[in-house]
Design a protein around this motif. Structure first.
Motif, PDB file in Angstrom:
ATOM      1  N   ALA A 119      -2.162   1.972  -9.183  1.00 26.75           N
ATOM      2  CA  ALA A 119      -2.336   3.033  -8.628  1.00 26.75           C
ATOM      3  C   ALA A 119      -1.466   4.169  -9.053  1.00 26.75           C
ATOM      4  O   ALA A 119      -1.773   5.385  -8.855  1.00 26.75           O
ATOM      5  CB  ALA A 119      -2.319   2.778  -6.881  1.00 26.75           C
TER       6      ALA A 119
ATOM      7  N   THR B  17      -6.644   2.702  -6.655  1.00 26.47           N
ATOM      8  CA  THR B  17      -6.353   3.876  -5.434  1.00 26.47           C
ATOM      9  C   THR B  17      -5.070   3.019  -4.641  1.00 26.47           C
ATOM     10  O   THR B  17      -4.136   3.443  -4.188  1.00 26.47           O
ATOM     11  CB  THR B  17      -7.310   3.961  -4.440  1.00 26.47           C
ATOM     12  OG1 THR B  17      -8.213   4.850  -5.080  1.00 26.47           O
ATOM     13  CG2 THR B  17      -6.880   4.946  -3.408  1.00 26.47           C
ATOM     14  N   TYR B  18      -5.176   1.560  -4.387  1.00 27.58           N
ATOM     15  CA  TYR B  18      -4.372   0.790  -3.567  1.00 27.58           C
ATOM     16  C   TYR B  18      -3.509  -0.165  -4.408  1.00 27.58           C
ATOM     17  O   TYR B  18      -2.775  -1.019  -3.517  1.00 27.58           O
ATOM     18  CB  TYR B  18      -5.383   0.059  -2.442  1.00 27.58           C
ATOM     19  CG  TYR B  18      -5.791   1.159  -1.644  1.00 27.58           C
ATOM     20  CD1 TYR B  18      -5.350   1.985  -0.702  1.00 27.58           C
ATOM     21  CD2 TYR B  18      -7.351   1.204  -1.458  1.00 27.58           C
ATOM     22  CE1 TYR B  18      -5.762   2.790   0.273  1.00 27.58           C
ATOM     23  CE2 TYR B  18      -7.936   2.284  -0.713  1.00 27.58           C
ATOM     24  CZ  TYR B  18      -6.841   2.824   0.065  1.00 27.58           C
ATOM     25  OH  TYR B  18      -7.761   3.782   0.869  1.00 27.58           O
TER      26      TYR B  18
ATOM     27  N   ALA C 191      -3.852   2.715   6.203  1.00 34.99           N
ATOM     28  CA  ALA C 191      -3.946   2.559   4.617  1.00 34.99           C
ATOM     29  C   ALA C 191      -4.401   1.268   4.333  1.00 34.99           C
ATOM     30  O   ALA C 191      -5.104   0.852   3.609  1.00 34.99           O
ATOM     31  CB  ALA C 191      -3.079   3.310   3.889  1.00 34.99           C
ATOM     32  N   PRO C 192      -3.518   0.343   4.685  1.00 37.06           N
ATOM     33  CA  PRO C 192      -3.584  -1.118   4.372  1.00 37.06           C
ATOM     34  C   PRO C 192      -4.826  -1.751   4.956  1.00 37.06           C
ATOM     35  O   PRO C 192      -5.506  -2.570   4.217  1.00 37.06           O
ATOM     36  CB  PRO C 192      -2.593  -1.972   5.362  1.00 37.06           C
ATOM     37  CG  PRO C 192      -1.391  -0.954   5.311  1.00 37.06           C
ATOM     38  CD  PRO C 192      -2.275   0.436   5.548  1.00 37.06           C
TER      39      PRO C 192
ATOM     40  N   LEU D  31       0.766   4.249  -2.937  1.00 39.03           N
ATOM     41  CA  LEU D  31       0.326   5.465  -2.350  1.00 39.03           C
ATOM     42  C   LEU D  31       1.731   6.757  -2.494  1.00 39.03           C
ATOM     43  O   LEU D  31       1.320   7.854  -2.542  1.00 39.03           O
ATOM     44  CB  LEU D  31      -0.229   5.798  -1.006  1.00 39.03           C
ATOM     45  CG  LEU D  31      -1.439   4.772  -0.854  1.00 39.03           C
ATOM     46  CD1 LEU D  31      -2.034   4.701   0.559  1.00 39.03           C
ATOM     47  CD2 LEU D  31      -2.578   5.257  -1.714  1.00 39.03           C
TER      48      LEU D  31
ATOM     49  N   THR E 250     -11.133   0.823  -6.045  1.00 43.19           N
ATOM     50  CA  THR E 250     -10.261   0.512  -5.182  1.00 43.19           C
ATOM     51  C   THR E 250      -8.940  -0.084  -5.732  1.00 43.19           C
ATOM     52  O   THR E 250      -8.077   0.473  -5.252  1.00 43.19           O
ATOM     53  CB  THR E 250     -10.895  -0.809  -4.264  1.00 43.19           C
ATOM     54  OG1 THR E 250     -11.971  -0.307  -3.908  1.00 43.19           O
ATOM     55  CG2 THR E 250     -10.094  -0.824  -3.194  1.00 43.19           C
TER      56      THR E 250
ATOM     57  N   VAL F  45       0.839  -1.369   0.055  1.00 43.72           N
ATOM     58  CA  VAL F  45      -0.065   0.004  -0.008  1.00 43.72           C
ATOM     59  C   VAL F  45       0.772   1.413  -0.006  1.00 43.72           C
ATOM     60  O   VAL F  45       0.495   2.394  -0.521  1.00 43.72           O
ATOM     61  CB  VAL F  45      -1.105  -0.009   1.325  1.00 43.72           C
ATOM     62  CG1 VAL F  45      -1.561   1.381   1.139  1.00 43.72           C
ATOM     63  CG2 VAL F  45      -2.053  -1.178   0.949  1.00 43.72           C
TER      64      VAL F  45
ATOM     65  N   ALA G 260      -7.482  -0.225   2.751  1.00 42.68           N
ATOM     66  CA  ALA G 260      -7.397  -1.082   1.472  1.00 42.68           C
ATOM     67  C   ALA G 260      -8.128  -2.400   1.655  1.00 42.68           C
ATOM     68  O   ALA G 260      -9.103  -2.738   0.550  1.00 42.68           O
ATOM     69  CB  ALA G 260      -6.065  -1.357   0.957  1.00 42.68           C
TER      70      ALA G 260
END
Length: 868
Positions: free
Chosen positions: A850, A844-845, A808-809, A476, A841, A472, A812
């Motif tokens: 991403a 983003t992750y 964040a993980p 990001l 999703t 992640v 996700a």
């Protein structure tokens, strides 16, 4: 584009109430003002109450106003307009000004006599506060309101002064505090591990993680109660919060001692350097031998059997050499034989007579091992070299005399080299602690810190939590926008720690070292620069502690049991992460910022040492890179730094002093070492996901605590009317001001300014550089850093929560699960674009997707897989 420092254009105010002097109109034109000038007036008015008066005098002297009354009227009108148009900036300036103003009475408090009762001192301070408050109220008041302001100021000043008297101490209280401080340190004075201050007088600290995680060092007792031979003056040891938030170095300083914390930190730096050197040697010199053994299983099998544990099937080096047919194979066997001999001579454990070759079992079926169930002999030998180097490095830093060790190797029960050294350290600590009632508790804390920093933190890279954190973070953070953001780290931390002069002296060389082409053209002497490669951070492409999947196992007595990710997944994440961090420029920028920090620290040390006066030497001793060193270590470090800057060639010991200094300076602000990360992170592989993207902010929180919080605690403990208390108050004020300026204002403006490069953000640089924009960026940075990343005051702008403890993980995982369920429901119901929630999703992750999506958004404002 609007220039925020120029006079603002006239505006029409609609919402402001009509003033008594407004004649014949409901609309009053706002006066023109300079944001810088009005902001300065606001600060002085908040701090001292004389902002408009000083500005009026300047206006008269410069000819802007014909009289003092006209000047003060102009100043107040512009200040009022500034405050109305920039409420956030004005609030920040007022808070900072008021905070600075509190230290003006502090100068008087420091002179309050250390005699009399608390009531007597409260009366004195209240009187002082009333006088200062009356003056402040009179000066900050306007016209006929000055007398009322003086009266109100006197009352508030008296109240605040009486309250501030709590920070003063009587002579008896100071003596009692001094005795208490001495009781809070135990053990031998000037001991090697305890240092000048001795050990912290605390009980057994809490464990580094959850009881369900078998990766932790097991311990039953978690505290020592009164009645167990420990006095009630014992300090409070860290518990769960301390394990989660405090860096391991800070944790060790609190629960063992500052000197021990420095020894462990240096040990990690020394070990990392040695392991990096070993990797370079084996990847170069032994690459051909590794290829030989991969291509000739029969020869590999012979080397595997050079071990007495095979009993009658064991072979000798001569027998292995006889199997080698080509010159290349014979050279490979001889190379291995010679290296084993060198390592055995260096090993702290002595082997019995006979030939020996270390092995590493990789197969799972312990009943029937084949050649393929063992690692390549070169890999086994490299791990043996690392075990030997690790134990020797730690022993050297803790002053363990290896010549006095007499330990025999039992081939049927191999000994952990590092555990042997840990036991020797424990024995040395026991001797220094003497008859201290809580000696066992302190020794236990020391062992926990050693294991957390040097063992458990280096393992568990294949845990599900550790892999998800890296995945992640790659998704990001590995993008050009983050590379631009991280450039400022090459300014803020170096300037805060080492000052503008040392930083400016380092910038040209930093640019040269960051771009190899320039370095080759200039031919700059590499001996004058401390590189990440020398500090063992050359492969750390994440810019922080990564704990990647390793190809070798560490020989220790630790037993790790945790939920593991598939090996292919873990290694795939690392390979993809390395590529993306490199291509995006983040790896290069991170390295530049880190090397700017460590080398500006070296430059600062050389500058102070060159001056050589008492004041400069005292400043140097307080430097982050010098704290925790003995006098002889300090002198040797200064000598080595000066020699390096003069272009001299350093021997191994001198290089060690330089690297330890530079590494400690870097660890202060950069989360690149286990000693800089919390124990909960080090000891819990799967819990590492909780620190995803927050390790930098955790470092910030720790530094706010040490630079400001602990100094304020000293003021409360010692009394502001003592030298120690007054010095601590001054340090807290200076450090707080520097922190707000650099990590609040500068970092905040930079963060918002780089967002104007992103077409999806709809930000304009003119808005960022207004007083209100600067204040907004500052508040955002300070709130995030002080809370270790838990608070984001702008989160609601993009649908998030202001306070969030979900990393964040986990987000996700949650969004992936939700996306899958929603997609399934849409498929069954026949809705249009059923996969959109899952695709949203993924973009983003998911690493790779991403990163592409981020670049696309930045350049065109469009998304990769969805419309929003």
């Amino acid at each position: 584009m609007k220039n925020p420092w120029s006079v603002s254009p006239k505006k029409t105010s609609i919402g402001r109430p009509r003033a008594p002097w407004d004649v014949g109109s409901d609309f009053t034109p706002e006066p023109e003002y300079s944001a810088v000038r009005s902001g300065t007036v606001d600060f002085l008015e908040s701090a001292l109450g004389v902002g408009d008066e000083l500005d009026a005098a300047i206006r008269v002297l410069s000819g802007e106003a014909d009289s003092y009354s006209q000047g003060i009227q102009q100043s107040r009108a512009e200040l009022d307009a500034f405050e109305r148009e920039n409420p956030g900036a004005s609030g920040l300036i007022t808070a900072v000004g008021f905070g600075a103003g509190l230290f003006v009475p502090g100068a008087g408090l420091a002179k309050i006599a250390q005699t009399g009762s608390k009531l007597d001192r409260a009366m004195k301070v209240a009187t002082l506060g009333a006088a200062e408050g009356a003056a402040y109220g009179f000066l900050s008041g306007r016209d006929e309101g000055r007398l009322e302001g003086a009266a109100l100021g006197a009352g508030l000043g008296a109240g605040l002064g009486a309250g501030a008297s709590l920070l003063t101490k009587s002579a008896d209280e100071i003596a009692a505090a001094t005795k208490k401080a001495k009781r809070q340190r135990v053990g031998k004075e000037d001991g090697f591990i305890g240092g000048e201050e001795g050990f912290a007088n605390v009980g057994t600290a809490g464990k580094g993680g959850s009881a369900t995680d078998a990766s932790l060092q097991k311990r039953n007792n978690t505290t020592i109660l009164d009645g167990d031979g420990v006095k009630d003056s014992m300090g409070k040891a860290s518990r769960t919060i301390g394990n989660i938030l405090l860096g391991t170095k800070e944790w060790t300083a609190k629960n063992v001692g500052a000197r021990a914390a420095r020894l462990i930190e240096d040990s990690e730096i020394m070990v990392r350097h040695e392991l990096n050197e070993i990797d370079n040697i084996y990847n170069d010199t032994f690459a051909g031998a590794a290829k030989v053994f991969d291509e000739n299983p029969a020869l590999k099998k012979m080397l595997l059997q050079i071990n007495r544990s095979f009993e009658d099937k064991a072979v000798s080096w001569d027998q292995a050499m006889a199997v080698a047919r080509t010159a290349e194979e014979k050279q490979a066997v001889q190379l291995m034989r010679d290296q084993v001999k060198v390592l055995q001579d260096l090993d702290i454990v002595k082997f019995p007579d006979g030939d020996y070759m270390p092995t590493i079992v990789t197969g799972k079926d312990k009943k029937a091992f084949g050649v393929n169930d063992y690692a390549n002999p070169v890999e086994s030998l490299k791990q043996y070299a690392k075990d030997v180097a690790t134990s020797r490095a730690v022993a050297k830093r803790f002053n363990i005399d290896l010549n006095k060790l007499d330990i025999k190797e039992d081939l049927n029960n191999p000994r952990s080299r590092i555990d042997i050294i840990f036991k020797k350290i424990d024995k040395a600590a026991k001797k220094e602690l003497g008859k201290a009632g809580n000696a066992k508790a302190i020794r236990s804390n020391l062992q926990d810190a050693l294991r957390s920093t040097l063992i458990t933190s280096k393992m568990g890279g294949d845990a599900v939590g550790a892999v998800s954190r890296r995945a992640v973070s790659t998704a990001l953070l590995a993008n050009p926008m983050n590379a631009v953001l991280n450039i400022i780290e090459g300014v803020t931390a170096p300037v805060f720690q080492n000052g503008i002069k040392a930083w400016a002296q380092t910038v040209p060389r930093g640019i040269i070292e960051t771009f190899p082409t320039i370095s080759k053209i200039t031919g700059v002497n590499p001996n004058k620069w401390v590189s990440n490669e020398q500090l063992g951070l050359g492969q750390n492409f994440y810019g922080e502690v990564a704990n990647t999947v390793r190809t070798e196992a560490t020989k220790t007595a630790e037993v790790f049991n945790y939920i593991k990710a598939p090996d292919l997944v873990g290694r795939g994440v690392d390979v993809l992460g390395k590529a993306l961090y490199r291509v995006s420029g983040v790896e290069k920028v991170n390295r530049m910022g880190q090397e700017m920090l460590s080398n500006s620290a070296v430059q600062r040390a050389v500058n102070l040492a060159r001056k050589g006066d008492e004041k400069s030497i005292e400043k140097l001793k307080r430097h982050d890179g010098m704290k925790g060193l003995s006098q002889s270590e300090f002198d040797s470090t200064v000598s080595a730094l000066q020699k390096m800057k003069q272009g001299g060639s350093l021997d191994k010991n001198e290089l060690g002093y330089v690297l330890n200094f530079a590494g400690a300076a870097m660890n202060k602000w950069q989360p690149v070492s286990a000693s800089a990360m919390p124990r909960a992170y080090n000891d819990n592989p799967n819990a590492r996901m909780m620190y995803s993207m927050l390790s930098y902010m955790n470092r910030q929180m720790n530094n706010i605590r040490t630079e400001v919080g602990l100094n304020l605690a000293t003021v409360a403990e010692k009394g502001i009317n003592t030298k120690e208390g007054a010095d601590a108050a001054k340090t807290a004020m200076i450090q707080a001001g520097k922190y707000v300026a650099l990590f609040g204002v500068v970092a905040g403006v930079w963060d918002d300014a780089r967002k104007t490069l992103d077409l999806s953000k709809n930000k304009e640089i003119a808005d960022v550089l207004t007083p209100e924009g600067i204040a907004s960026g500052t508040f955002n940075q300070l709130a995030s850093n002080a809370s270790s990343g838990a608070v984001n005051i702008r989160a609601q702008e993009f649908g998030g929560q202001t306070v969030s403890l979900s990393p964040a993980p986990l987000q996700a995982i949650s969004r992936t699960g939700s996306g899958m369920l929603t997609a399934g429901e849409r498929v069954l119901s026949g809705e249009k674009d059923p996969m959109e929630p899952l695709l949203r999703t993924a973009q983003t992750y998911a690493p790779g997707l991403a990163n592409i999506d981020r670049i696309l958004r930045m350049t065109s404002g469009e998304r990769l897989l969805t419309d929003d």
